[in-house]
Write a protein that holds these residues in place. Structure first.
Motif, short mmCIF file in Angstrom:
data_model
loop_
_atom_site.label_atom_id
_atom_site.label_comp_id
_atom_site.label_asym_id
_atom_site.label_seq_id
_atom_site.Cartn_x
_atom_site.Cartn_y
_atom_site.Cartn_z
N LYS A 98 -0.58 15.75 7.31
CA LYS A 98 -1.17 14.42 7.43
C LYS A 98 -0.27 13.44 6.70
CE LYS A 98 -5.44 11.90 6.51
NZ LYS A 98 -6.79 12.01 5.94
N ASN A 99 0.03 12.35 7.34
CA ASN A 99 0.72 11.21 6.73
C ASN A 99 -0.13 9.99 6.99
OD1 ASN A 99 2.94 12.64 5.85
ND2 ASN A 99 4.10 12.26 7.69
N LYS A 100 -0.41 9.22 5.95
CA LYS A 100 -1.30 8.08 6.12
C LYS A 100 -1.00 7.00 5.09
CE LYS A 100 -6.21 6.98 6.15
NZ LYS A 100 -7.55 7.46 5.93
N LYS A 101 -1.12 5.76 5.54
CA LYS A 101 -1.04 4.66 4.59
C LYS A 101 -2.42 4.53 3.95
CE LYS A 101 -0.38 0.37 6.02
NZ LYS A 101 0.16 -0.97 6.28
N GLN A 102 -2.47 4.45 2.62
CA GLN A 102 -3.75 4.33 1.93
C GLN A 102 -4.43 3.01 2.29
OE1 GLN A 102 -3.14 5.00 -2.28
NE2 GLN A 102 -3.06 7.19 -1.99
N TYR A 103 -5.75 3.02 2.26
CA TYR A 103 -6.50 1.82 2.64
C TYR A 103 -6.65 0.82 1.51
CZ TYR A 103 -10.33 4.42 0.53
OH TYR A 103 -11.10 5.14 -0.33
N ARG B 253 -4.86 10.39 -5.41
CA ARG B 253 -5.63 10.18 -4.18
C ARG B 253 -5.22 11.18 -3.10
NH1 ARG B 253 -8.74 5.81 -4.54
NH2 ARG B 253 -8.10 4.16 -5.96
N VAL B 254 -3.91 11.42 -2.96
CA VAL B 254 -3.47 12.39 -1.96
C VAL B 254 -3.82 13.82 -2.39
CG1 VAL B 254 -1.07 12.73 -2.71
CG2 VAL B 254 -1.66 12.95 -0.31
N LYS C 253 0.85 -1.19 0.00
CA LYS C 253 0.00 0.00 0.00
C LYS C 253 0.89 1.24 0.00
CE LYS C 253 -3.95 -2.16 2.19
NZ LYS C 253 -4.81 -2.22 3.37
N SER C 254 0.39 2.30 -0.59
CA SER C 254 1.15 3.54 -0.68
C SER C 254 0.99 4.36 0.59
CB SER C 254 0.65 4.37 -1.86
OG SER C 254 0.80 3.65 -3.06
N VAL C 255 2.02 5.13 0.87
CA VAL C 255 1.96 6.09 1.97
C VAL C 255 1.82 7.47 1.34
CG1 VAL C 255 3.19 7.07 3.95
CG2 VAL C 255 3.37 4.62 3.43
N THR C 256 0.85 8.24 1.83
CA THR C 256 0.58 9.56 1.26
C THR C 256 0.62 10.60 2.36
OG1 THR C 256 -1.81 9.30 1.55
CG2 THR C 256 -0.88 8.63 -0.57
N GLY C 257 0.80 11.84 1.97
CA GLY C 257 0.82 12.90 2.96
C GLY C 257 0.87 14.27 2.35
N PHE C 258 0.61 15.26 3.22
CA PHE C 258 0.70 16.65 2.79
C PHE C 258 1.13 17.51 3.97
CE2 PHE C 258 -3.83 16.09 3.89
CZ PHE C 258 -4.01 17.08 4.84
N TYR C 259 1.73 18.66 3.63
CA TYR C 259 2.05 19.71 4.59
C TYR C 259 1.40 20.98 4.06
CZ TYR C 259 5.82 17.05 6.86
OH TYR C 259 6.55 16.13 7.56
#
Length: 177
Positions: free
Chosen positions: A55-60, A72-73, A38-44
């Motif tokens: 936010k940093n999150k592993k996609q579901y 998606r991010v 799964k991909s890890v996504t995030g933003f600042y």
């Protein structure tokens, strides 16, 4: 809870000399989790020089491509930008220009601007509508930034390194003030 308890007496101040403009960095690390791919996504999100949201999150789900992961991010980041612009407008801060959302994937930027779909974009078609809507209404704009200049969002930082960096940031803010 341990994290929150550990930073109770720490704070960051918003600089009174920085411009009130939103600047956003959005990124995805396609298939980076070695166990489930799964991909890890995030933003600042920065208001002027101050970081106000992240936010940093592993996609579901598992993304079919790096472009899909990036898009998606971009969609979740767009939602956060819209909410922050609304919140800041409620506080009397209005924006006359679109928010810059920096992205390092040119394919996802092209999909956001292109209203023609093909078989490669069928998995992200629904996400396209939200981001494209806000591009058309000048809420956001998507400038390209090379990966080498993208803020590294997706690396997990052990708490010792976090507090070291946090201390350095506080010293920098104190020196500027």
């Amino acid at each position: 809870m341990r994290y929150l308890w550990g930073i109770v007496f720490q704070s960051l101040l918003l600089s009174s000399t920085s411009f009130l403009e939103l600047r956003v960095y959005s990124d995805a690390d396609h298939g980076s989790d070695p166990t489930d791919r799964k991909s890890v996504t995030g933003f600042y999100i920065f208001l002027g020089d101050s970081l106000i949201s992240w936010k940093n999150k592993k996609q579901y789900i598992i993304s079919q491509s790096s472009t899909e992961a990036e898009y998606r991010v971009m969609t979740s980041t767009t939602k956060e930008i819209v909410w922050l612009r609304w919140l800041l407008a409620d506080m009397g801060v209005s924006f006359s220009h679109p928010t810059l959302m920096y992205c390092d994937n040119q394919s996802s930027i092209q999909i956001a601007h292109n209203s023609v779909y093909n078989k490669r974009t069928k998995y992200i078609k629904i996400n396209c509508h939200l981001t494209r809507h806000h591009i058309k209404h000048d809420t956001i704009t998507l400038p390209f930034v090379p990966s080498s200049l993208q803020i590294s969002l997706l690396r997990r930082i052990p708490s010792l390194i976090f507090f070291f960096c946090f201390g350095k940031l506080l010293m920098l803010v104190a020196a500027v003030s």
